[in-house]
Scaffold this active site. Sequence first.
Site, short mmCIF file in Angstrom:
data_model
loop_
_atom_site.label_atom_id
_atom_site.label_comp_id
_atom_site.label_asym_id
_atom_site.label_seq_id
_atom_site.Cartn_x
_atom_site.Cartn_y
_atom_site.Cartn_z
N TYR A 152 0.73 -1.26 -0.15
CA TYR A 152 0.14 -0.06 -0.08
C TYR A 152 0.97 1.31 -0.17
CZ TYR A 152 -3.46 3.54 1.57
OH TYR A 152 -4.00 4.77 1.63
N ASP B 142 9.39 2.76 0.09
CA ASP B 142 8.25 3.45 0.94
C ASP B 142 8.48 3.02 2.45
OD1 ASP B 142 6.04 4.55 2.07
OD2 ASP B 142 4.65 3.80 0.62
N LYS C 251 4.27 8.98 9.00
CA LYS C 251 3.84 8.41 10.34
C LYS C 251 4.71 8.89 11.53
CE LYS C 251 0.62 5.06 8.08
NZ LYS C 251 0.78 4.38 7.12
C1 PLP Z 1 0.03 4.73 5.80
C2 PLP Z 1 0.86 4.70 4.55
C3 PLP Z 1 0.95 5.42 3.31
C4 PLP Z 1 -0.09 6.43 3.25
O1 PLP Z 1 0.03 7.50 4.02
P1 PLP Z 1 -1.29 8.55 4.45
O2 PLP Z 1 -0.57 9.52 5.75
O3 PLP Z 1 -2.18 7.61 5.33
O4 PLP Z 1 -1.61 9.27 3.19
C5 PLP Z 1 1.79 5.36 2.38
N1 PLP Z 1 2.62 4.14 2.25
C6 PLP Z 1 2.52 3.43 3.41
C7 PLP Z 1 3.70 2.39 3.40
C8 PLP Z 1 1.97 3.60 4.30
O5 PLP Z 1 1.93 2.71 5.41
#
Ligand code: PLP
Length: 430
Positions: free
Chosen positions: A144, A239, A267
């Site tokens: 994701y 990511d 995060k």
């Molecule tokens: C949470 C997440 C996102 C998206 O971040 P948001 O702040 O919710 O837009 C993208 N990549 C990864 C790996 C994530 O865990």
Amino acid sequence: MEHSKSEQLFSEALAVMPGGVNSPVRAFKSVGGTPITFRRGEGAWLEDWDGNRYLDFCGSWGPLVLGHAHPHVRGRIEKALADGWTFGAPHRSETLLAQRVLERLGFAEKVRFVNSGTEAVMTAVRLARGVTGRPYIVKFDGCYHGHLDSMLVSAGSGLATFGTSSSAGVPDEIAATTLVVPLDDEGAVEDLFKKHGDKIAAVALESIPANNGLLYQRPEFVAFLRKITREHGALLLLDEVLVGLRVQPGFAFQHYGVEPDIVTLGKVIGGGFPAAAVAATAKIMDHLAPLGPVYQAGTLSGNPVAMTAGLATLEVLFDQGGWDRLHTLAARFQHAVETGLAKFSLPVRYIQTGALFWFSFDCDSLPRTAAGISRPGITRYAALHRKLLDRGIYFAPSGYEVGFLNTAMPEDELDRAAAVVLAAINECYG
Ligand SMILES: *Cc1c(COP(=O)(O)O)cnc(C)c1O
């Protein structure tokens, strides 16, 4: 447990917001029942409107590595607030957080701050296309990367390598610029590069895929991605929005001994406020406006409150023993769960890396691909989730989501929670 106040508040929310929420998994569709509406959080605990308390293993889906309302972070934010909360002009907190993050990243030389992980990945994708002049992004099934159009794409059927959109509202033309392949499969990636190698701008991977179960990857697979992208002039985009500063006192890619070209962060680095980032070498980052031709902007990007929350969180983690505490707690929880689980012979596998963990149900081995996750196992998680809520333990409301530990968790509560979780799992198979 009484939930009548929560239920009342949620019915009011349903009238004015789609599904009553501002992000879909919060709606409890995967586990059933009514979402709990929380009133406050303090340290390791959440309290709802009916006065129930829960040990929080969701941590706002990852950012709250220090638990709720950590006093050091709160103190720093309150000071920042007193000086005004947004200027739309350079602020020292941006540079300080950038320095901190770069120090830990090693390979990267510059950062751009944005407001969400989605925005970070969106920027990274545009940057990769701008730098290489190529259209395609390779994405793995089961990773994701936020809700930008080009990542809301799933594998096409049969031999088609071009993706099909996984959300209404994403035009086929956009989905077709994302190529989707399974994780853990060198051959599939090799085939893509054979066919489209000169058109691939970047291969994107969650350093440790942790949004669809925790699909731990072989280090050789990540090393292979590094090699093949380099050979074809494509970029490797790792990511780290979820796993960065969560699995070790740095970033997850460092564990593989590979260097990406671009990383996305989020995060933890915002300490629970909206902040995320893209980082890379100066050579790549300087393609961004105002230096380069790749446009990117944001009214509230780098705002002093979010920057200060991130900075204060990293201070606790790295200067005030936060990381050591997290490490100790993580080892303790892992030991308690693993020894407890070994006493039952259930088709349950447990994986933990740093302060992240996941249970795989109805499975004899840990999956490394999205297809390896057991569907009945996800249903079983729903029953577990309800049992844990009743016993004052808040797990994320979906079996695909990982659990998070934080530094505010008291040792004895963590031990108790491990015992409660194991007993509840055993009941689910009873
Ligand atoms: C949470 C997440 C996102 C998206 O971040 P948001 O702040 O919710 O837009 C993208 N990549 C990864 C790996 C994530 O865990």
